[in-house]
Design a protein around this motif. Structure first.
Motif, PDB file in Angstrom:
ATOM      1  N   ALA A 191       8.387  12.468  -5.714  1.00  0.00           N
ATOM      2  CA  ALA A 191       8.580  13.260  -6.874  1.00  0.00           C
ATOM      3  C   ALA A 191       9.921  13.731  -7.071  1.00  0.00           C
ATOM      4  N   SER A 192      10.632  13.743  -8.078  1.00  0.00           N
ATOM      5  CA  SER A 192      11.870  14.274  -8.158  1.00  0.00           C
ATOM      6  C   SER A 192      12.339  15.724  -7.314  1.00  0.00           C
ATOM      7  N   GLY A 193      13.340  15.548  -6.656  1.00  0.00           N
ATOM      8  CA  GLY A 193      13.717  16.706  -5.671  1.00  0.00           C
ATOM      9  C   GLY A 193      12.728  17.064  -4.625  1.00  0.00           C
ATOM     10  N   ARG A 194      11.570  16.424  -4.383  1.00  0.00           N
ATOM     11  CA  ARG A 194      10.632  16.581  -3.298  1.00  0.00           C
ATOM     12  C   ARG A 194      10.658  15.598  -2.159  1.00  0.00           C
ATOM     13  N   PRO A 195      10.249  16.263  -0.982  1.00  0.00           N
ATOM     14  CA  PRO A 195      10.192  15.012   0.032  1.00  0.00           C
ATOM     15  C   PRO A 195       8.823  13.970  -0.166  1.00  0.00           C
ATOM     16  N   PRO A 196       8.701  13.048   0.402  1.00  0.00           N
ATOM     17  CA  PRO A 196       7.640  12.125   0.037  1.00  0.00           C
ATOM     18  C   PRO A 196       6.449  12.493   0.790  1.00  0.00           C
ATOM     19  N   ASP A 197       5.113  12.414   0.103  1.00  0.00           N
ATOM     20  CA  ASP A 197       3.975  12.642   0.835  1.00  0.00           C
ATOM     21  C   ASP A 197       3.221  11.433   0.818  1.00  0.00           C
ATOM     22  N   THR A 198       1.998  11.644   1.562  1.00  0.00           N
ATOM     23  CA  THR A 198       1.312  10.319   1.896  1.00  0.00           C
ATOM     24  C   THR A 198      -0.161  10.688   1.547  1.00  0.00           C
ATOM     25  N   LEU A 199      -0.730   9.827   0.969  1.00  0.00           N
ATOM     26  CA  LEU A 199      -2.407   9.710   0.623  1.00  0.00           C
ATOM     27  C   LEU A 199      -2.894   8.552   1.538  1.00  0.00           C
ATOM     28  N   LEU A 200      -3.423   8.849   2.836  1.00  0.00           N
ATOM     29  CA  LEU A 200      -4.252   7.913   3.474  1.00  0.00           C
ATOM     30  C   LEU A 200      -5.574   7.450   2.986  1.00  0.00           C
ATOM     31  N   LEU A 201      -5.649   6.132   2.773  1.00  0.00           N
ATOM     32  CA  LEU A 201      -7.019   5.589   2.208  1.00  0.00           C
ATOM     33  C   LEU A 201      -8.161   6.004   3.317  1.00  0.00           C
ATOM     34  N   PRO A 202      -9.253   6.355   2.749  1.00  0.00           N
ATOM     35  CA  PRO A 202     -10.160   6.595   3.738  1.00  0.00           C
ATOM     36  C   PRO A 202     -10.639   5.419   4.774  1.00  0.00           C
ATOM     37  N   PRO A 203     -11.160   5.877   6.045  1.00  0.00           N
ATOM     38  CA  PRO A 203     -11.286   4.722   6.894  1.00  0.00           C
ATOM     39  C   PRO A 203     -12.183   3.532   6.546  1.00  0.00           C
ATOM     40  N   ASN A 204     -13.330   3.935   5.555  1.00  0.00           N
ATOM     41  CA  ASN A 204     -14.396   2.925   4.936  1.00  0.00           C
ATOM     42  C   ASN A 204     -13.750   2.226   3.991  1.00  0.00           C
ATOM     43  N   GLU A 205     -12.616   2.552   3.548  1.00  0.00           N
ATOM     44  CA  GLU A 205     -11.939   1.872   2.500  1.00  0.00           C
ATOM     45  C   GLU A 205     -10.638   1.026   2.957  1.00  0.00           C
ATOM     46  N   ASN A 206     -10.491   1.053   4.128  1.00  0.00           N
ATOM     47  CA  ASN A 206      -9.312   0.681   4.707  1.00  0.00           C
ATOM     48  C   ASN A 206      -9.436  -0.771   4.779  1.00  0.00           C
ATOM     49  N   SER A 207     -10.499  -1.527   4.444  1.00  0.00           N
ATOM     50  CA  SER A 207     -10.379  -2.677   4.870  1.00  0.00           C
ATOM     51  C   SER A 207     -10.275  -3.763   3.431  1.00  0.00           C
ATOM     52  N   SER A 208      -9.711  -4.924   3.252  1.00  0.00           N
ATOM     53  CA  SER A 208      -9.645  -5.582   2.106  1.00  0.00           C
ATOM     54  C   SER A 208     -10.486  -6.874   2.074  1.00  0.00           C
ATOM     55  N   ALA A 209     -10.575  -7.281   0.744  1.00  0.00           N
ATOM     56  CA  ALA A 209     -11.131  -8.485   0.639  1.00  0.00           C
ATOM     57  C   ALA A 209     -10.003  -9.679   0.642  1.00  0.00           C
ATOM     58  N   GLY A 210      -8.854  -9.351   0.930  1.00  0.00           N
ATOM     59  CA  GLY A 210      -7.823 -10.184   0.631  1.00  0.00           C
ATOM     60  C   GLY A 210      -7.402 -10.565   2.272  1.00  0.00           C
ATOM     61  N   ILE A 211      -6.229 -11.257   2.410  1.00  0.00           N
ATOM     62  CA  ILE A 211      -5.520 -11.803   3.543  1.00  0.00           C
ATOM     63  C   ILE A 211      -4.493 -11.107   3.674  1.00  0.00           C
ATOM     64  N   THR A 212      -3.864 -10.637   4.637  1.00  0.00           N
ATOM     65  CA  THR A 212      -2.569 -10.209   5.079  1.00  0.00           C
ATOM     66  C   THR A 212      -1.878 -11.229   5.739  1.00  0.00           C
ATOM     67  N   CYS A 213      -0.718 -11.417   5.668  1.00  0.00           N
ATOM     68  CA  CYS A 213       0.178 -12.435   6.547  1.00  0.00           C
ATOM     69  C   CYS A 213       1.457 -11.776   6.797  1.00  0.00           C
ATOM     70  N   GLU A 214       2.063 -11.887   7.906  1.00  0.00           N
ATOM     71  CA  GLU A 214       3.564 -11.314   8.310  1.00  0.00           C
ATOM     72  C   GLU A 214       4.379 -12.732   7.986  1.00  0.00           C
ATOM     73  N   GLY A 215       5.421 -12.627   7.322  1.00  0.00           N
ATOM     74  CA  GLY A 215       6.301 -13.703   7.277  1.00  0.00           C
ATOM     75  C   GLY A 215       7.356 -13.661   8.062  1.00  0.00           C
ATOM     76  N   SER A 216       8.397 -14.767   8.167  1.00  0.00           N
ATOM     77  CA  SER A 216       9.264 -14.926   9.212  1.00  0.00           C
ATOM     78  C   SER A 216      10.369 -13.399   9.037  1.00  0.00           C
ATOM     79  N   ASP A 217      10.542 -13.139   8.011  1.00  0.00           N
ATOM     80  CA  ASP A 217      11.431 -11.954   7.638  1.00  0.00           C
ATOM     81  C   ASP A 217      10.649 -10.531   8.106  1.00  0.00           C
ATOM     82  N   HIS A 218       9.546 -10.714   8.777  1.00  0.00           N
ATOM     83  CA  HIS A 218       8.820  -9.416   9.245  1.00  0.00           C
ATOM     84  C   HIS A 218       8.031  -8.705   8.104  1.00  0.00           C
ATOM     85  N   GLY A 219       8.318  -9.224   6.843  1.00  0.00           N
ATOM     86  CA  GLY A 219       7.722  -8.331   5.749  1.00  0.00           C
ATOM     87  C   GLY A 219       6.146  -9.057   5.606  1.00  0.00           C
TER      88      GLY A 219
END
Length: 195
Positions: A126-154
């Motif tokens: 937000a403008s002029g405010r420090p960042p905040d974090t919204l954690l996803l609930p643990p039971n929603e912390n899985s995905s139907a997708g695939i996560t890969c780490e690239g050679s650039d570590h992204g």
């Protein structure tokens, strides 16, 4: 001409900003639809971006998610450089973008390091405010997708089409809207996890 539109932001005055990572441009259009040219340009310096992935507004400022430079570039209403915010080095499916729920914040999907499997979260700016974090609930912390780490570590995310799975998006007033694609309900949860 457009090559690959990924994000569109309607400004309060009716103007449009369009992120086209294929052309490596953010296009500006007047409220009457007239093209006004690009906002910023390709590069790594102030007022530049390598891959304009998503756009959103914070008050009167245009935010451009730029994974290529690992930042969110900030531009004034007239298109001048206004600074930057840090962004996680991730790219991938449609979840990796800027979210603009009602209220003064924009959110960016992120992984929070420090655990064997990083927590998924939304980082709020937000403008002029420090960042905040919204954690996803643990039971929603899985995905139907695939996560890969690239050679650039992204990290790169790839969706699994037609698979049922959880989803969450930022809601108004620092809340999360949580659901599952095979159910007909949404839960509105607070930052503390209260439903």
């Amino acid at each position: 001409s457009f090559q690959r539109i990924r994000s569109v932001q309607l400004l309060p005055n009716g103007a449009l900003r369009v992120a086209d990572p294929g052309a490596r441009r953010v296009w500006a259009f007047a409220p009457d639809g007239r093209p006004e040219g690009p906002v910023g340009r390709e590069g790594a310096g102030p007022g530049e971006y390598r891959e304009p992935y998503s756009v959103a507004t914070i008050a009167e400022t245009l935010a451009v998610l730029d994974p290529g430079n690992v930042r969110i570039g900030l531009f004034t209403a007239r298109g001048s450089w206004a600074g930057q915010l840090p962004a996680p080095p991730i790219t991938g499916g449609p979840i990796v973008r800027l979210y603009r729920p009602p209220g003064p914040r924009i959110y960016l999907y992120a992984l929070v390091p420090g655990t064997p499997r990083p927590d998924r979260a939304f980082i709020g700016y937000a403008s002029g405010r420090p960042p905040d974090t919204l954690l996803l609930p643990p039971n929603e912390n899985s995905s139907a997708g695939i996560t890969c780490e690239g050679s650039d570590h992204g990290l790169r995310f790839f969706a699994t089409p037609y698979a049922a799975g959880p989803f969450a998006i930022p809601g108004p007033d620092n809340t999360l809207l949580v659901g599952h694609t095979d159910q007909e309900r949404l839960l509105l949860t607070s930052a503390q996890g209260d439903t």
